[in-house]
Enzyme design. Structure first.
Site, PDB file in Angstrom:
ATOM      1  N   LYS A   1      -5.746  -6.684 -10.810  1.00 32.21           N
ATOM      2  CA  LYS A   1      -4.470  -6.855 -10.449  1.00 32.21           C
ATOM      3  C   LYS A   1      -4.517  -7.086  -8.898  1.00 32.21           C
ATOM      4  O   LYS A   1      -3.562  -7.546  -8.212  1.00 32.21           O
ATOM      5  CB  LYS A   1      -3.479  -5.835 -10.771  1.00 32.21           C
ATOM      6  CG  LYS A   1      -3.691  -4.305 -10.327  1.00 32.21           C
ATOM      7  CD  LYS A   1      -3.321  -4.088  -9.126  1.00 32.21           C
ATOM      8  CE  LYS A   1      -3.999  -2.719  -8.597  1.00 32.21           C
ATOM      9  NZ  LYS A   1      -3.533  -2.338  -7.175  1.00 32.21           N
TER      10      LYS A   1
ATOM     11  N   GLY B   1     -13.459  11.998  -2.117  1.00 27.13           N
ATOM     12  CA  GLY B   1     -12.844  11.075  -1.463  1.00 27.13           C
ATOM     13  C   GLY B   1     -11.265  11.395  -0.905  1.00 27.13           C
ATOM     14  O   GLY B   1     -10.795  12.406  -1.427  1.00 27.13           O
TER      15      GLY B   1
ATOM     16  N   TRP C   1      -5.132   7.539  -1.390  1.00 31.48           N
ATOM     17  CA  TRP C   1      -5.060   7.872  -2.591  1.00 31.48           C
ATOM     18  C   TRP C   1      -5.627   9.135  -2.803  1.00 31.48           C
ATOM     19  O   TRP C   1      -5.395   9.950  -3.538  1.00 31.48           O
ATOM     20  CB  TRP C   1      -5.505   6.439  -3.572  1.00 31.48           C
ATOM     21  CG  TRP C   1      -5.155   6.785  -4.903  1.00 31.48           C
ATOM     22  CD1 TRP C   1      -5.942   6.403  -5.965  1.00 31.48           C
ATOM     23  CD2 TRP C   1      -3.988   7.313  -5.738  1.00 31.48           C
ATOM     24  NE1 TRP C   1      -5.404   6.693  -7.296  1.00 31.48           N
ATOM     25  CE2 TRP C   1      -4.164   7.186  -6.898  1.00 31.48           C
ATOM     26  CE3 TRP C   1      -2.753   7.714  -5.062  1.00 31.48           C
ATOM     27  CZ2 TRP C   1      -3.176   7.287  -7.714  1.00 31.48           C
ATOM     28  CZ3 TRP C   1      -1.600   8.056  -6.119  1.00 31.48           C
ATOM     29  CH2 TRP C   1      -1.842   7.876  -7.511  1.00 31.48           C
ATOM     30  N   GLY C   2      -6.988   9.149  -2.311  1.00 30.18           N
ATOM     31  CA  GLY C   2      -7.665  10.523  -2.501  1.00 30.18           C
ATOM     32  C   GLY C   2      -6.803  11.691  -2.146  1.00 30.18           C
ATOM     33  O   GLY C   2      -6.699  12.598  -2.672  1.00 30.18           O
TER      34      GLY C   2
ATOM     35  N   ARG D   1      -0.757  -2.994  -0.587  1.00 33.74           N
ATOM     36  CA  ARG D   1      -1.430  -3.490   0.721  1.00 33.74           C
ATOM     37  C   ARG D   1      -2.023  -4.669   0.563  1.00 33.74           C
ATOM     38  O   ARG D   1      -2.131  -5.575   1.379  1.00 33.74           O
ATOM     39  CB  ARG D   1      -2.603  -2.255   1.235  1.00 33.74           C
ATOM     40  CG  ARG D   1      -1.916  -1.087   1.310  1.00 33.74           C
ATOM     41  CD  ARG D   1      -3.118   0.104   1.550  1.00 33.74           C
ATOM     42  NE  ARG D   1      -3.710   0.189   0.131  1.00 33.74           N
ATOM     43  CZ  ARG D   1      -4.844   1.097  -0.084  1.00 33.74           C
ATOM     44  NH1 ARG D   1      -5.131   1.820   0.855  1.00 33.74           N
ATOM     45  NH2 ARG D   1      -5.275   1.071  -1.221  1.00 33.74           N
TER      46      ARG D   1
ATOM     47  N   ALA E   1       0.253   4.844  -3.245  1.00 34.10           N
ATOM     48  CA  ALA E   1      -0.041   6.471  -2.895  1.00 34.10           C
ATOM     49  C   ALA E   1       1.058   7.003  -2.097  1.00 34.10           C
ATOM     50  O   ALA E   1       1.504   8.198  -2.420  1.00 34.10           O
ATOM     51  CB  ALA E   1      -1.262   6.355  -2.103  1.00 34.10           C
TER      52      ALA E   1
HETATM   53  N1  LIG Z   1      -3.869   3.783  -1.553  1.00 39.68           N
HETATM   54  C1  LIG Z   1      -3.242   3.438  -2.683  1.00 39.68           C
HETATM   55  O1  LIG Z   1      -1.919   3.267  -2.674  1.00 39.68           O
HETATM   56  C2  LIG Z   1      -3.887   3.584  -3.827  1.00 39.68           C
HETATM   57  C3  LIG Z   1      -3.246   3.695  -5.231  1.00 39.68           C
HETATM   58  C4  LIG Z   1      -4.008   3.724  -6.381  1.00 39.68           C
HETATM   59  C5  LIG Z   1      -5.292   3.573  -6.276  1.00 39.68           C
HETATM   60  N2  LIG Z   1      -5.740   3.198  -5.225  1.00 39.68           N
HETATM   61  C6  LIG Z   1      -7.542   2.910  -5.164  1.00 39.68           C
HETATM   62  O2  LIG Z   1      -8.069   4.115  -4.755  1.00 39.68           O
HETATM   63  C7  LIG Z   1      -9.246   3.919  -4.093  1.00 39.68           C
HETATM   64  C8  LIG Z   1      -9.222   4.840  -2.945  1.00 39.68           C
HETATM   65  O3  LIG Z   1      -8.420   4.279  -2.046  1.00 39.68           O
HETATM   66  P1  LIG Z   1      -7.773   5.005  -0.911  1.00 39.68           P
HETATM   67  O4  LIG Z   1      -6.435   4.419  -0.758  1.00 39.68           O
HETATM   68  O5  LIG Z   1      -7.873   6.455  -1.076  1.00 39.68           O
HETATM   69  O6  LIG Z   1      -8.827   4.780   0.370  1.00 39.68           O
HETATM   70  P2  LIG Z   1      -8.386   4.053   1.751  1.00 39.68           P
HETATM   71  O7  LIG Z   1      -8.114   2.646   1.743  1.00 39.68           O
HETATM   72  O8  LIG Z   1      -7.456   4.979   2.115  1.00 39.68           O
HETATM   73  O9  LIG Z   1      -9.913   4.139   2.485  1.00 39.68           O
HETATM   74  C9  LIG Z   1     -10.287   4.908   3.441  1.00 39.68           C
HETATM   75  C10 LIG Z   1     -11.351   5.679   2.949  1.00 39.68           C
HETATM   76  O10 LIG Z   1     -12.637   5.265   3.090  1.00 39.68           O
HETATM   77  C11 LIG Z   1     -13.308   6.210   3.596  1.00 39.68           C
HETATM   78  N3  LIG Z   1     -14.543   5.688   4.019  1.00 39.68           N
HETATM   79  C12 LIG Z   1     -14.557   4.899   5.189  1.00 39.68           C
HETATM   80  N4  LIG Z   1     -15.918   4.362   5.403  1.00 39.68           N
HETATM   81  C13 LIG Z   1     -16.524   5.366   4.319  1.00 39.68           C
HETATM   82  C14 LIG Z   1     -17.987   5.244   4.120  1.00 39.68           C
HETATM   83  N5  LIG Z   1     -18.689   4.228   4.933  1.00 39.68           N
HETATM   84  N6  LIG Z   1     -18.288   6.027   3.036  1.00 39.68           N
HETATM   85  C15 LIG Z   1     -17.741   6.551   2.396  1.00 39.68           C
HETATM   86  N7  LIG Z   1     -16.365   6.644   2.617  1.00 39.68           N
HETATM   87  C16 LIG Z   1     -15.891   5.942   3.739  1.00 39.68           C
HETATM   88  C17 LIG Z   1     -12.349   6.976   4.583  1.00 39.68           C
HETATM   89  O11 LIG Z   1     -13.050   8.049   5.045  1.00 39.68           O
HETATM   90  C18 LIG Z   1     -11.155   6.979   3.810  1.00 39.68           C
HETATM   91  O12 LIG Z   1     -11.377   8.309   2.961  1.00 39.68           O
HETATM   92  C19 LIG Z   1      -9.440   2.418  -4.228  1.00 39.68           C
HETATM   93  O13 LIG Z   1     -10.109   1.891  -5.136  1.00 39.68           O
HETATM   94  C20 LIG Z   1      -8.007   1.886  -4.252  1.00 39.68           C
HETATM   95  O14 LIG Z   1      -7.847   0.690  -4.914  1.00 39.68           O
HETATM   96  C21 LIG Z   1      -5.188   3.185  -3.936  1.00 39.68           C
HETATM   97  O1  LIG Z   2      -1.973  -0.863  -1.775  1.00 36.51           O
HETATM   98  P1  LIG Z   2      -2.792  -1.556  -3.023  1.00 36.51           P
HETATM   99  O2  LIG Z   2      -2.676  -3.109  -3.034  1.00 36.51           O
HETATM  100  O3  LIG Z   2      -4.394  -1.220  -2.611  1.00 36.51           O
HETATM  101  O4  LIG Z   2      -2.395  -1.172  -4.307  1.00 36.51           O
HETATM  102  C1  LIG Z   2      -2.308   0.076  -4.369  1.00 36.51           C
HETATM  103  C2  LIG Z   2      -2.274   0.692  -5.943  1.00 36.51           C
HETATM  104  O5  LIG Z   2      -3.254   0.307  -6.802  1.00 36.51           O
HETATM  105  C3  LIG Z   2      -0.867   0.553  -6.587  1.00 36.51           C
HETATM  106  O6  LIG Z   2      -1.050   0.858  -7.718  1.00 36.51           O
END
Ligand SMILES: NC(=O)c1ccc[n+]([C@@H]2O[C@H](COP(=O)([O-])OP(=O)(O)OC[C@H]3O[C@@H](n4cnc5c(N)ncnc54)[C@H](O)[C@@H]3O)[C@@H](O)[C@H]2O)c1
Ligand SMILES: O=P(O)(O)OC[C@H](O)CO
Length: 568
Positions: free
Chosen positions: A286, A24, A28-29, A352, A185
């Site tokens: 949450k 990913g 966050w990835g 978000r 992130a």
């Molecule tokens: N962004 C944050 O601040 C944050 C922080 C902590 C945890 N998280 C969690 O981490 C996880 C990943 O979130 P993120 O923020 O990295 O993602 P993101 O919201 O940035 O999502 C987009 C990602 O999904 C991918 N994508 C789109 N279509 C796809 C498909 N068909 N198959 C596979 N991938 C596809 C995109 O390429 C991109 O990498 C989530 O569960 C989120 O809740 C996010």
């Molecule tokens: O931006 P959100 O709402 O997906 O939350 C991001 C993270 O999960 C916060 O820890």
């Protein structure tokens, strides 16, 4: 001097090093790839330096606002593969713009190639995509690989709920832990101070020195147990159906200490615990509450209203955990760890989910419309989680027991108004999920189908060398005491609901009294797992994606059913 230091750090008693892949590359990835790559570079005695990052390939044009934009270069004026741009600029210009990635982060569009030979797989993508990804990965990973899920969501089927760490583990026949915390992130990527929680319950088969069982039988004091024969216990507390392959001894142990080394930075401080269910549920649930917080902020109701929603939401999170993961969950994870209340606070302030919910109220449009307009391809998790959790609660006949979760769902579906929130959750203050904690932690029965040493033993253990402990919320304190391996819109219809106070929820495992057992010689926490979670299959998610909305829409805006799982 530096060269000498590097040489010294590369000296290792192990023939092999862990190779890490991030599955990913979203907001966050990409951030986690940065954190991990900094640590693999700094700990060459444990890890291979290069970190593979699987990227869902897409063609993008470098935005003019990017520091990399150059009007004279094809790289900027023509659409380019995202992987190419990441490897060229060492920046994810779409999902994490403005943040330099270490050069040892290698963007890879091939999923199977990215995971090849990796012992540590870090899953970090929106939860709706994980089913398809696991299907593609099957048969392409090392049989003894281990996973960490950074995914914030729950897997709901027709009538069951499970964690994505479990889904991944079962689909890939591996053990998978979780990472979750108060981690927006962009802030972590900018190296602003934060904390996180890693939950990992090291499988016994990964012990570096398994001893064979003897005719005398196993004993906690002498550990005459062939650890490779021990069945791992999952979050239900039962022997896992996954037959784990032990990590070969050529590799450094994959335990709490190694995981801390992999994720901890001074700006990103890690606590490692064993409560995988608590950490995972905190991160998933949450997000529903963040939507409620965004709703009340959108109405301009102020901080008191938001605090009330957060408090009630926290109680529902704990109650949900105790009800459905009661055998292994530790309620204190929700109040003491970053993955609990801290994540709730940060998400309701700057996440978000909160922002999009707030804007949807202010603009009078569905939240999916705001998501599409504002997030540039990033995905909300709270909207889908609200639908999935409601689907599950409805089947359990328990919607009224979780009034805030239910209210968020009803508002998203356009069946209730944001303004009605106070009525919808009235009486929620009566929920008392912390009321009988001491009864929750009875060790599960240990009968398994596999050759597993009896524990606690019927023969007298050598208790003189091991302190007795109360089998209550202790496993993390045991861990820190060194007993674990290493360190450890409006609508026209109002919803009527009865007060939950009149009907309190029977707590699943509340009947037992405190239970005295000696700590297990291997990992005490293994014996504090739980319950439930009927066996799951990724297929079941498809049923949800095909499911009709649970109610006919009655709102003036047509809310999306939000049930769009994507399976590749
Ligand atoms: N962004 C944050 O601040 C944050 C922080 C902590 C945890 N998280 C969690 O981490 C996880 C990943 O979130 P993120 O923020 O990295 O993602 P993101 O919201 O940035 O999502 C987009 C990602 O999904 C991918 N994508 C789109 N279509 C796809 C498909 N068909 N198959 C596979 N991938 C596809 C995109 O390429 C991109 O990498 C989530 O569960 C989120 O809740 C996010
Ligand atoms: O931006 P959100 O709402 O997906 O939350 C991001 C993270 O999960 C916060 O820890």
């Amino acid at each position: 001097m530096d060269t000498l230091k590097q040489k010294m750090s590369s000296l290792t008693p192990f023939a092999k090093k862990h190779k890490v892949t991030i599955v990913g590359s979203g907001n966050w990835g990409s951030t986690i790839a940065k954190v991990v790559a900094e640590n693999t570079a700094a700990h060459s005695e444990i890890f291979e330096k290069d970190v593979q990052m699987w990227v869902y390939e897409e063609e993008i044009t470098v935005p003019k606002s990017s520091q990399h934009y150059d009007a004279s270069s094809d790289l900027s004026t023509k659409p380019q593969k995202l992987t190419h741009l990441i490897n060229h600029f060492h920046e994810n210009v779409k999902y994490l713009p403005g943040i330099p990635l270490p050069k040892n982060v290698i963007a890879n569009p091939s999923l199977t190639n990215a995971v090849k030979d990796s012992t540590i797989l870090v899953f970090n993508l929106p939860h709706q995509f994980i089913g398809g990804i696991c299907k593609q990965l099957r048969g392409h990973i090392l049989p003894y690989a281990r996973g960490i899920s950074c995914i914030k969501g729950v897997n709901v089927q027709e009538d069951s709920v499970s964690l994505f760490s479990e889904v991944i583990g079962k689909e890939l026949d591996i053990y998978c832990g979780a990472l979750s915390g108060a981690n927006i992130a962009n802030e972590v990527a900018q190296e602003k101070f934060s904390e996180t929680t890693v939950a990992y319950d090291p499988p016994s088969v990964d012990s570096q020195n398994p001893t064979p069982a003897t005719s005398r039988g196993p004993s906690p004091a002498s550990s005459h147990a062939d650890l490779t024969q021990l069945a791992h216990r999952d979050v239900s507390g039962k022997a896992s159906g996954v037959k784990l392959k032990p990590l070969p001894q050529e590799y450094p142990a994959l335990d709490h200490s190694t995981l801390k080394t992999l994720f901890h930075r001074t700006y990103f401080q890690v606590r490692v615990v064993s409560d995988v269910a608590g950490v995972s549920l905190g991160g998933a649930l949450k997000n529903i509450i963040a939507i409620a917080a965004g709703f009340v902020d959108g109405l301009g109701w102020g901080d008191n209203a938001k605090a009330a929603v957060m408090r009630i939401g926290l109680l529902e999170m704990v109650k949900f955990g105790k009800q459905f993961f009661g055998k292994t969950i530790q309620p204190r994870t929700f109040t003491e760890e970053s993955a609990g209340v801290a994540d709730l606070i940060t998400t309701c302030a700057g996440g978000r989910n909160h922002r999009c919910a707030k804007l949807s109220v202010q603009r009078g449009v569905p939240i999916e419309e705001v998501e599409a307009q504002e997030l540039n391809g990033q995905k909300l998790q709270g909207t889908l989680t609200a639908v999935e959790v409601n689907h599950f609660l409805k089947i359990q006949g328990m919607e009224k027991e979780f009034p805030l979760f239910t209210a968020v769902y009803e508002i998203l579906q356009g069946r209730a108004k944001v303004e009605d929130l106070p009525q919808l959750i009235e009486g929620s203050g009566e929920i008392q999920p912390f009321s009988n904690n001491k009864n929750l932690y009875k060790s599960p029965p240990l009968a398994t189908t596999q050759t597993e040493p009896e524990y606690p033993p019927t023969s007298q253990p050598d208790s003189s060398s091991k302190p007795f402990v109360i089998s209550s919320p202790i496993s993390d304190s045991v861990s820190s005491a060194g007993m674990l391996p290493a360190t450890t819109h409006t609508a026209d219809k109002k919803l009527t609901m009865t007060s939950p106070s009149s009907k309190s929820l029977p707590i699943a495992s509340s009947s037992s009294s405190p239970f005295l057992v000696p700590p297990h010689p291997l990992s005490t926490s293994r014996y504090h797992r739980q319950l439930l979670v009927p066996s799951i299959s990724i297929r079941g998610q498809e049923a949800i994606s095909k499911a009709k909305p649970l109610f006919p829409f009655q709102a003036h805006h047509q809310a999306s059913p939000l049930t769009h799982r994507i399976f590749m």
